[in-house]
Design a protein around this motif. Structure first.
Motif, PDB file in Angstrom:
ATOM      1  N   LEU A   1       0.831  -1.203   0.000  1.00  8.96           N
ATOM      2  CA  LEU A   1       0.000   0.000   0.000  1.00  8.96           C
ATOM      3  C   LEU A   1       0.866   1.254   0.000  1.00  8.96           C
ATOM      4  N   ASP A   2       1.941   1.240   0.761  1.00 11.10           N
ATOM      5  CA  ASP A   2       2.849   2.391   0.800  1.00 11.10           C
ATOM      6  C   ASP A   2       3.530   2.587  -0.557  1.00 11.10           C
ATOM      7  N   ALA A   3       3.867   1.490  -1.221  1.00  8.62           N
ATOM      8  CA  ALA A   3       4.500   1.591  -2.546  1.00  8.62           C
ATOM      9  C   ALA A   3       3.545   2.185  -3.569  1.00  8.62           C
ATOM     10  N   CYS A   4       2.240   2.036  -3.351  1.00  8.27           N
ATOM     11  CA  CYS A   4       1.237   2.594  -4.264  1.00  8.27           C
ATOM     12  C   CYS A   4       1.035   4.094  -4.049  1.00  8.27           C
ATOM     13  N   THR A   5       1.655   4.643  -3.006  1.00  6.15           N
ATOM     14  CA  THR A   5       1.418   6.026  -2.613  1.00  6.15           C
ATOM     15  C   THR A   5       2.523   6.920  -3.168  1.00  6.15           C
ATOM     16  N   LYS A   6       2.222   7.569  -4.261  1.00  5.03           N
ATOM     17  CA  LYS A   6       3.211   8.378  -4.970  1.00  5.03           C
ATOM     18  C   LYS A   6       3.570   9.652  -4.211  1.00  5.03           C
ATOM     19  N   TYR A   7       2.584  10.221  -3.535  1.00  4.62           N
ATOM     20  CA  TYR A   7       2.793  11.467  -2.789  1.00  4.62           C
ATOM     21  C   TYR A   7       2.329  11.258  -1.349  1.00  4.62           C
ATOM     22  N   PRO A   8       3.205  10.774  -0.465  1.00  4.06           N
ATOM     23  CA  PRO A   8       2.774  10.412   0.889  1.00  4.06           C
ATOM     24  C   PRO A   8       2.646  11.617   1.820  1.00  4.06           C
ATOM     25  N   TRP A   9       1.722  12.507   1.485  1.00  4.67           N
ATOM     26  CA  TRP A   9       1.461  13.672   2.324  1.00  4.67           C
ATOM     27  C   TRP A   9       0.076  14.237   1.987  1.00  4.67           C
ATOM     28  N   ARG A  10      -0.433  15.074   2.898  1.00  3.68           N
ATOM     29  CA  ARG A  10      -1.706  15.757   2.685  1.00  3.68           C
ATOM     30  C   ARG A  10      -1.516  16.913   1.702  1.00  3.68           C
ATOM     31  N   ARG A  11      -2.625  17.493   1.289  1.00  6.13           N
ATOM     32  CA  ARG A  11      -2.568  18.603   0.335  1.00  6.13           C
ATOM     33  C   ARG A  11      -1.820  19.788   0.946  1.00  6.13           C
ATOM     34  N   PRO A  12      -0.749  20.266   0.284  1.00  9.88           N
ATOM     35  CA  PRO A  12      -0.028  21.425   0.815  1.00  9.88           C
ATOM     36  C   PRO A  12      -0.886  22.684   0.744  1.00  9.88           C
ATOM     37  N   ALA A  13      -0.633  23.622   1.657  1.00 12.26           N
ATOM     38  CA  ALA A  13      -1.403  24.865   1.679  1.00 12.26           C
ATOM     39  C   ALA A  13      -1.227  25.642   0.386  1.00 12.26           C
TER      40      ALA A  13
END
Length: 407
Positions: A155-167
């Motif tokens: 699942l982590d490998a599927c996550t291209k951008y591991p963060w919330r939406r930047p301000a």
């Protein structure tokens, strides 16, 4: 396979599952993950979703499914060469575009505007939502869907951008609504850092995107690589490269990258004419370019294994420039054409009107989304459900729904 390099936390699933003995020997956890993505309904829908040109326009052009299969092949070979787990990298590649809505990035931009009050829309965040909620396979003790219930490492490998939406805006990989499963997935992970398997998937996507979109454009007659021999035309393409990908790249730097590509033995000396000889020459060029880009990648890991956060992928700046040049060629001659812009305007109107109708008549959605809408706690949550429904549609089904509901 190097399964032994991954620990119990890497193989953990949000909802524990006993091993299944379908065939002998029992499949490893990461093999099961791959099978789940392959058999997902969201994967099948990719066959009717736009990559660059609509899948209904020509039998040859790539759609999101064929693109994902090509990314998966590149990712698996690259992972094997570098020493990271090929099943994890391949599964991430197969899943990386699951969240894309109808009409590609054009549809994505419209849904992002329409979802402004519920956290926006991003194809990569939608992928996580599909894998952990919408593609129902497993339920937790409270009766809530946990999606495909993939292992933490996959699942982590599927996550291209591991963060919330930047301000300040930009790409992101999780909506606020999905933070609980995201936090579980990222336990022990460095903040905002991709695992190495995700980095492999990301590079494979860029390589496939840059090379194959140019190939499709050449066959469609939209691109002739010999046009770049004209300095004036190159200047126009470099403007597109700066506008889309590399805002600080000067003409001299991009010219140098183009010369490196042109000096390849398989770079065309004749324009495409549709003959078998032309087909073979173009296929040899795409093979050489993929080999060139992947061959330049290295794993920076020292004595550590190429597993999750013990290593990083390094790609030379010169290679990244060459990839950007090819992406810019496709963007300039295909995606910015006058005909394409007119079609994209129609698609944006279609998506917006469909969201408006379903806001008013949520009972017209699929059963699973009707249920989600009834359980939503506020207007923002209800709008998210409508966005989920529209994002799940293919190009053809979105058009059919619009004809049926909006005429």
């Amino acid at each position: 396979m190097n399964d032994e390099l991954y620990d119990d936390a890497d193989r953990e699933r949000l909802v524990p599952e006993p091993p299944k003995r379908v065939v002998a020997p029992t499949r490893a956890p990461f093999e099961r993950d791959r099978a789940r993505v392959v058999h997902a309904a969201a994967s099948r829908r990719l066959a009717a979703k736009t990559q660059v040109v609509g899948p209904q326009s020509d039998d040859f052009v790539r759609n999101r499914l064929t693109h994902s299969l090509e990314v998966a092949q590149i990712a698996r070979d690259l992972a094997r060469a570098l020493g990271c787990h090929p099943d994890i990298a391949e599964t991430a590649a197969l899943a990386h575009d699951l969240g894309h809505p109808p009409f590609g990035h054009n549809g994505e931009a419209v849904l992002d505007e329409l979802a402004a009050d519920c956290g926006g829309f991003e194809g990569n965040a939608q992928t996580l939502r599909i894998l952990t909620r919408l593609e129902a396979k497993t339920f937790d003790a409270d009766g809530l869907s946990v999606g495909l219930n993939l292992t933490r490492a996959t699942l982590d490998a599927c996550t291209k951008y591991p963060w919330r939406r930047p301000a300040e805006g930009g790409k992101f990989g999780v909506y606020a609504d999905d933070l609980p499963v995201f936090s579980w997935m990222r336990q022990g992970a460095p903040v905002r850092r991709q695992c190495v398997e995700a980095q492999v998937m990301d590079l494979a996507d860029d390589v496939a995107y840059s090379v194959h979109d140019v190939e499709d454009g050449v066959v469609a007659g939209s691109i002739d690589l010999l046009w770049l021999d004209d300095a004036g035309r190159r200047r126009e393409v470099w403007q597109t490269v700066r506008g889309w990908y590399l805002p600080d790249a000067g003409d001299d730097v991009l010219d140098a990258a183009w010369r490196q590509l042109r000096d390849q033995r398989s770079w065309p000396s004749l324009s495409w004419d549709g003959s078998r000889r032309s087909m073979a020459a173009l296929k040899n060029l795409t093979s050489d370019l993929i080999g060139r880009f992947c061959g330049a990648a290295q794993a920076a890991n020292g004595p550590a294994p190429v597993v999750r956060f013990a290593a990083d992928l390094t790609v030379p700046d010169a290679t990244l420039l060459e990839i950007a040049v090819l992406k810019g060629v496709a963007a300039h001659f295909v995606m910015q054409s006058g005909e394409r812009r007119a079609i994209m305007a129609q698609q944006r109107d279609l998506v917006a009107e469909l969201v408006g109708v379903l806001d008013e008549r949520p009972d017209l959605m699929g059963r699973e989304f009707v249920d989600d809408h009834a359980e939503a706690r506020d207007d923002a949550a209800r709008r998210r459900v409508v966005i989920d429904q529209v994002a799940s549609l293919t190009d053809a089904s979105a058009t059919a729904w619009h004809t049926r509901l909006c005429s």
